[in-house]
Motif scaffolding. Structure first.
Motif, PDB file in Angstrom:
ATOM      1  N   PRO B 460      57.117   8.439  67.376  1.00  0.00           N
ATOM      2  CA  PRO B 460      57.543   8.758  66.010  1.00  0.00           C
ATOM      3  C   PRO B 460      57.747   7.457  65.234  1.00  0.00           C
ATOM      4  O   PRO B 460      58.214   6.460  65.788  1.00  0.00           O
ATOM      5  CB  PRO B 460      58.868   9.490  66.213  1.00  0.00           C
ATOM      6  CG  PRO B 460      58.767  10.098  67.573  1.00  0.00           C
ATOM      7  CD  PRO B 460      57.949   9.133  68.382  1.00  0.00           C
ATOM      8  N   PRO B 463      52.709   5.822  61.371  1.00  0.00           N
ATOM      9  CA  PRO B 463      52.157   6.594  60.262  1.00  0.00           C
ATOM     10  C   PRO B 463      50.780   7.162  60.592  1.00  0.00           C
ATOM     11  O   PRO B 463      49.988   6.515  61.278  1.00  0.00           O
ATOM     12  CB  PRO B 463      52.070   5.574  59.116  1.00  0.00           C
ATOM     13  CG  PRO B 463      52.162   4.234  59.754  1.00  0.00           C
ATOM     14  CD  PRO B 463      52.911   4.406  61.036  1.00  0.00           C
ATOM     15  N   LEU B 465      49.878   9.433  62.565  1.00  0.00           N
ATOM     16  CA  LEU B 465      49.651  10.035  63.886  1.00  0.00           C
ATOM     17  C   LEU B 465      50.635  11.181  64.168  1.00  0.00           C
ATOM     18  O   LEU B 465      50.849  11.540  65.327  1.00  0.00           O
ATOM     19  CB  LEU B 465      49.745   8.967  64.991  1.00  0.00           C
ATOM     20  CG  LEU B 465      48.869   7.715  64.848  1.00  0.00           C
ATOM     21  CD1 LEU B 465      48.857   6.922  66.156  1.00  0.00           C
ATOM     22  CD2 LEU B 465      47.446   8.056  64.457  1.00  0.00           C
ATOM     23  N   GLU B 466      51.236  11.734  63.123  1.00  0.00           N
ATOM     24  CA  GLU B 466      52.181  12.834  63.319  1.00  0.00           C
ATOM     25  C   GLU B 466      51.514  13.926  64.145  1.00  0.00           C
ATOM     26  O   GLU B 466      50.385  14.328  63.862  1.00  0.00           O
ATOM     27  CB  GLU B 466      52.627  13.427  61.965  1.00  0.00           C
ATOM     28  CG  GLU B 466      53.439  12.495  61.099  1.00  0.00           C
ATOM     29  CD  GLU B 466      52.593  11.579  60.218  1.00  0.00           C
ATOM     30  OE1 GLU B 466      51.372  11.506  60.427  1.00  0.00           O
ATOM     31  OE2 GLU B 466      53.171  10.917  59.339  1.00  0.00           O
ATOM     32  N   HIS B 467      52.223  14.371  65.168  1.00  0.00           N
ATOM     33  CA  HIS B 467      51.672  15.426  66.014  1.00  0.00           C
ATOM     34  C   HIS B 467      52.814  16.126  66.722  1.00  0.00           C
ATOM     35  O   HIS B 467      53.935  15.630  66.750  1.00  0.00           O
ATOM     36  CB  HIS B 467      50.679  14.848  67.034  1.00  0.00           C
ATOM     37  CG  HIS B 467      51.325  13.921  68.016  1.00  0.00           C
ATOM     38  ND1 HIS B 467      51.669  12.619  67.710  1.00  0.00           N
ATOM     39  CD2 HIS B 467      51.730  14.110  69.307  1.00  0.00           C
ATOM     40  CE1 HIS B 467      52.248  12.044  68.752  1.00  0.00           C
ATOM     41  NE2 HIS B 467      52.316  12.926  69.742  1.00  0.00           N
ATOM     42  N   ARG B 468      52.514  17.275  67.277  1.00  0.00           N
ATOM     43  CA  ARG B 468      53.526  18.066  67.972  1.00  0.00           C
ATOM     44  C   ARG B 468      53.105  18.222  69.427  1.00  0.00           C
ATOM     45  O   ARG B 468      51.929  18.493  69.707  1.00  0.00           O
ATOM     46  CB  ARG B 468      53.656  19.463  67.346  1.00  0.00           C
ATOM     47  CG  ARG B 468      54.520  19.534  66.112  1.00  0.00           C
ATOM     48  CD  ARG B 468      54.042  18.744  64.894  1.00  0.00           C
ATOM     49  NE  ARG B 468      52.695  19.046  64.467  1.00  0.00           N
ATOM     50  CZ  ARG B 468      52.025  18.351  63.569  1.00  0.00           C
ATOM     51  NH1 ARG B 468      52.565  17.299  62.984  1.00  0.00           N
ATOM     52  NH2 ARG B 468      50.786  18.684  63.246  1.00  0.00           N
TER      53      ARG B 468
END
Ligand code: SF4
Lengths: 352, 620
Positions: B460, B463, B465-468
């Motif tokens: 986290p 920038p 590369l937001e992922h779940r």
């Protein structure tokens, strides 16, 4: 930019250069809650609210446990983790303690946080870790298809309790207050304005903020909160708490809360006692006594006299801040650790 | 009076007394002086689970065994040459381990009628001849200590408490050990109590001069320094070595160390040790339970820290679901299991190796986890670095299997030069790694490195590369939730293949077979290294041939293990369990290995292993 908030809890989180919108927070995943589920309204309120924090999106993390509500992170275009049943507060604690530059949110349900994860919830609250916990309370187990939950009213007929449930329910607000929570609020999925106001205050709070959200599970417990939603009766049942304001409610604002001579609180007709006798809500009071008394006002079965809003919001240094300060103080006084010296220790001898 | 000085090459001493008698401290001090004299040594503390078990009872006996020598040794010794018994309970609990002719020092003051009856002696063993086979030194340790401290302004109780220093002084004289380290130690310990400090030093000196003057001891012993490799040494036990290894791993990887832990015997000392080292940026989190300990560690790993949790077997049972989550999330996590006697609460202060199968299989689903085991107390340092390396480079939970013996036992350690430690590259993902059909750049969290099969680790704050990620099955590559059957089959096999691929990152199993002609191999893992090594050496001295190999990696096994096993007519596998490694070897390699098993809470005695080895050789 939208209004800037005094947000001690977010002072170390980098701000976004761009103005983000609700759309920026929607992930590409198809939302799979049952049509009509209250979770949709909460998701949309959160996505609508987050841009006003002005944070970099990559510095926001949602961590959840297991249950319908815990699918939430998949739908947020932030970082996110869908973890295991009940453990989200523990996982989020490790994350928040080691990363002060993140805004960490926990999404949980009444089963996830109050049954299997009860221990982690109370300890996160007592430690005051910088987490915002959204507790979706629908008084039922949804994902496992309709067993009673720890917030179900006693006598509830469900798949696992054909003759009615026997256990007494938890009151999440009372529980949180008893667990030393520094921020405790309650709101309702369908009241977007109120929900957003509470989220705003929770986000600004340094430490753990517990937000109980009354959420409708239209499949297994439809109408559970109806007395607080139905426009014909809700004003009679809902007590909207507002810091510094007299605690009054009712269709015509005719009812109010007073303190009785024996130290309890009681609902009266304002006309009968006079406006000046009505208690002013004090969410910042050090003593959680009033907040606790308010949390006990509602009738858990009929939901009459149900307070919503911020019960308690006090300042207390967060655990993660204290942890960092302790580490920083040691480094400041001793300098950064010398690994060779650590390995050498105190008592050595030389072989030559 | 000048006494005869005798040179000996190896001595085993056991100090035994009530838990309140300070035997661990006495043993530690003797060990420290001994290390300083350049002897090789190995220690074995043995204490009760209760903090203060009823005084004067057998369960309340606390003992400390120490072997030291003028040559390289690997075990704390099978049987003591000298037993110091501070009371009847200590005598009762330890006498059966004492060989005939050995020295026995007893504190006669404690041999009262009541104390004897308490442990079931109907007659005083000092008088009824039962101790005739031993070289008994009856010393009124308590009253001699009190007499020596008459002039001090302390209570009788405080004077009595110094009797362990008197005993230490006596033993120090007997084996020609100095007093300097003990003096420094006491000065630090009693800095704020000068009178107690002076009394303890006086007790030590009184014990020393008693040895010099009494006729009860006619000889004094000397043990020449061992020929150890050149360098600077310290004495170290497994828990602090392991803690230091974790700090070193944090340094060489550049990742902050986060420990999430719940106190449990015999692992708590790692928590204590790490909590003392905030100057390294170490964060220690004493969690509300075992699950929160591992959960917080995993959360910290998710944020880019080296997340570690420390525990013992019962704690691993509680952490299993979270370890499974780490398998699914494919995030680094080090789980330290300092094994103790089980099942359930079992024997908290006794050693055992019975968590191997729990480490291997104790989770739901196909859930492979790499396993590393240190072979000696100081090796805990290197094993911790290796476990961290695998965890970080392969994005996987790793279980480090120490045990109660390694945790508390100690040995001299040639202090490594930190510049020679390997570096660990976390190789964080910082850019997108996939291009969609429409040209959009995307980040696929499960797009693996073709060589290691490790997935990219984007923390986290990165920038774009937001992922779940989560515990639900993920689609190969893109990482979104997938319930597809074929995908699941592929993902299960990929996770397994990733763990197996780790074997390519470490060397083959090395076999020690000086003659090259042994037909019997002794294969061990973990803390049995010392006793097996000693047993093989003794066996070879008899002219018999035996080979030894020791596993550090238990999952995956070294790639040549099958070959090694098949090269011998018989493979003996000693374990402090009922045959857990044997089971794995038989299942995987179809080799009929022979287990040598015991779960008595103590390390193997090398003699019992020698017997097993010789019997096997003779059976061929
Ligand atoms: S089961 Fe209930 S809570 Fe779950 S998604 Fe459906 S409506 Fe929502």
């Amino acid at each position: 930019m939208t209004e800037t908030l005094p947000m001690p809890s977010l002072r170390l989180v980098p701000k976004s250069d761009d103005l983000l919108s609700a759309k920026d927070f929607k992930s590409d995943q198809e939302v799979r809650w049952c049509p009509g589920c209250g979770d949709y309204a909460i998701l949309s309120a959160v996505q609508g609210f987050l841009p006003e924090l002005g944070l970099k999106r990559e510095n926001i993390v949602f961590v959840s446990g297991i249950g319908c509500s815990s699918r939430f992170p998949y739908y947020m275009n932030t970082y996110g983790m869908h973890s295991i049943h009940g453990r989200a507060p523990a996982i989020a604690t490790g994350l928040a303690v080691s990363r002060p530059d993140l805004s960490v949110w926990v999404v949980t349900g009444d089963g996830d946080s109050l049954s299997i994860g009860g221990n982690h919830l109370i300890h996160a609250l007592r430690r005051n870790v910088n987490l915002k916990i959204l507790l979706f309370n629908n008084r039922i187990y949804g994902l496992t298809k309709g067993q009673y939950s720890p917030t179900s009213e006693q006598g509830k007929i469900t798949k696992s309790t054909p003759q009615g449930s026997l256990d007494y329910a938890f009151n999440p607000v009372s529980l949180a207050l008893g667990a030393e929570a520094t921020f405790v609020a309650r709101t309702i999925d369908s009241d977007r304005k109120h929900l957003t106001e509470v989220l705003r205050a929770a986000a600004a709070h340094e430490g753990t903020a517990l937000v109980e959200i009354y959420q409708n599970c239209n499949i297994f417990n439809d109408g559970a909160w109806e007395p607080l939603k139905d426009s014909d009766v809700r004003d009679d049942n809902l007590i909207r708490l507002s810091h510094g304001e007299p605690i009054r409610f009712g269709k015509d604002n005719e009812k109010g809360v007073i303190r009785t001579s024996d130290g309890h609180i009681k609902i009266v007709h304002v006309d009968e006692v006079g406006e000046e006798s009505i208690i002013r809500h004090d969410a910042h009071a050090k003593d959680p006594g009033l907040a606790f008394a308010l949390s006990r006002l509602a009738n858990p079965r009929t939901l009459t006299n149900s307070p919503i809003g911020i019960f308690r919001d006090i300042e207390r240094p967060s655990y993660d801040r204290l942890v960092r300060e302790q580490v920083e103080a040691v480094v400041a006084s001793q300098g950064s650790g010398d690994l060779q010296a650590l390995l050498t220790g105190g008592d050595t001898w030389t072989v030559s | 009076m000048s006494k005869q000085v005798v040179q000996v090459n190896r001595v085993v001493i056991r100090f035994a007394g009530d838990s309140g008698d300070g035997m661990q401290l006495t043993g530690d001090r003797f060990t420290s002086e001994t290390g300083g004299l350049g002897n090789d040594l190995s220690t074995l503390p043995d204490f009760p689970a209760e903090i203060r078990a009823p005084a004067g009872t057998v369960p309340g006996v606390s003992a400390f065994q120490l072997a030291f020598a003028d040559h390289d040794i690997t075990t704390p010794g099978d049987a003591p040459n000298v037993l110091v018994a501070m009371n009847p309970a200590a005598l009762k609990a330890n006498i059966r381990d004492l060989p005939r002719g050995a020295d026995l020092i007893v504190n006669t003051d404690e041999f009262t009628k009541r104390a004897l009856e308490k442990v079931g002696f109907t007659a005083n063993p000092l008088e009824d001849g039962t101790l005739d086979p031993y070289n008994v030194h009856a010393v009124a340790l308590t009253s001699q200590t009190v007499a020596a401290l008459k002039s001090f302004d302390i209570t009788k109780k405080e004077a009595e408490r110094a009797k362990n220093m008197y005993a230490l002084g006596l033993l120090s004289w007997l084996y020609s050990r100095g007093a300097e380290g003990t003096r420094r130690f006491l000065e630090k310990k009693f800095a704020s109590k000068p009178e107690i400090l002076a009394a303890n030093l006086a007790a030590f000196e009184a014990g020393w001069s008693f040895g010099e003057t009494t006729e009860s001891f006619s000889v004094q012993y000397e043990i020449a320094p061992a020929h150890l490799p050149e360098g600077t040494y310290r004495n170290i036990s497994g828990n602090p070595a392991l803690a230091a290894g974790l700090i070193a791993a944090s340094r060489v990887s550049g990742l902050p160390l986060f420990l999430g832990s719940y106190p449990i015997t015999p692992a708590s000392d790692i928590l204590h040790e790490l909590s003392k080292h905030k100057e390294f940026g170490v964060v220690t989190f004493q969690a509300e339970d075992e699950i929160a300990g591992v959960g917080a560690a995993l959360g910290a790993s998710y944020g880019g820290a080296l997340g570690v949790t420390t525990t013992s077997g019962p704690g691993v049972a509680l952490k299993s679901e979270a370890i499974g989550l780490a398998v699914s999330l494919e995030l680094p996590l080090v789980i330290v299991d300092v094994q103790r006697g089980g099942p359930s609460t079992g024997l908290p202060t006794k050693t055992e190796q019975s968590d191997l199968l729990q480490a291997m299989f104790g989770r739901n689903g196909e859930s492979p986890v790499p396993i590393i085991a240190p072979q000696s107390p100081s090796d805990c340092f290197f094993a911790a670095i290796e476990a961290s390396r695998i965890a970080i480079e392969y994005r996987t939970p790793v279980i480090l299997l120490s045990d109660g013996y390694l945790a508390n036992g100690s040995e001299p350690w040639l202090i490594p030069d930190v510049s020679t430690l390997p570096t660990i590259d976390p190789d964080f993902a910082t850019t997108t790694n996939h291009e969609a059909a429409d040209g959009t750049k995307e980040f696929w969290p499960y797009l693996r490195d073709p060589e290691t099969l490790a997935r990219p680790w984007a923390v986290p704050g990165t920038p774009g590369l937001e992922h779940r990620i989560g515990g639900l099955e993920k689609a190969d590559g893109i990482g979104s939730i997938s319930y597809d059957a074929d995908n699941h089959d592929r993902m299960v096999r990929l996770r397994q293949a990733k763990v197996e691929a780790i074997a390519r990152s470490f060397g083959p199993l090395e076999v020690d077979d000086p003659s090259g002609e042994a037909r019997v191999l002794v294969l061990g893992w973990g803390s049995t290294y010392g006793p097996i090594g000693a047993a093989c050496e003794i066996t070879r001295r008899t002219g018999a041939l035996v080979a030894q190999a020791h596993l550090r990696h238990l999952n995956p096994f070294p790639s040549n293990l099958g070959e090694v096993l098949r090269a011998y007519d018989k493979v003996l596998v000693p374990e402090m369990n009922l045959g857990q490694l044997s089971l794995l070897l038989r299942a995987k390699y179809l080799v009929d290995v022979v287990g040598v098993n015991q779960v008595r809470g103590m390390p193997f005695k090398s003699t019992e292993l020698v017997d097993a080895i010789i019997a096997t050789i003779e059976s061929l």
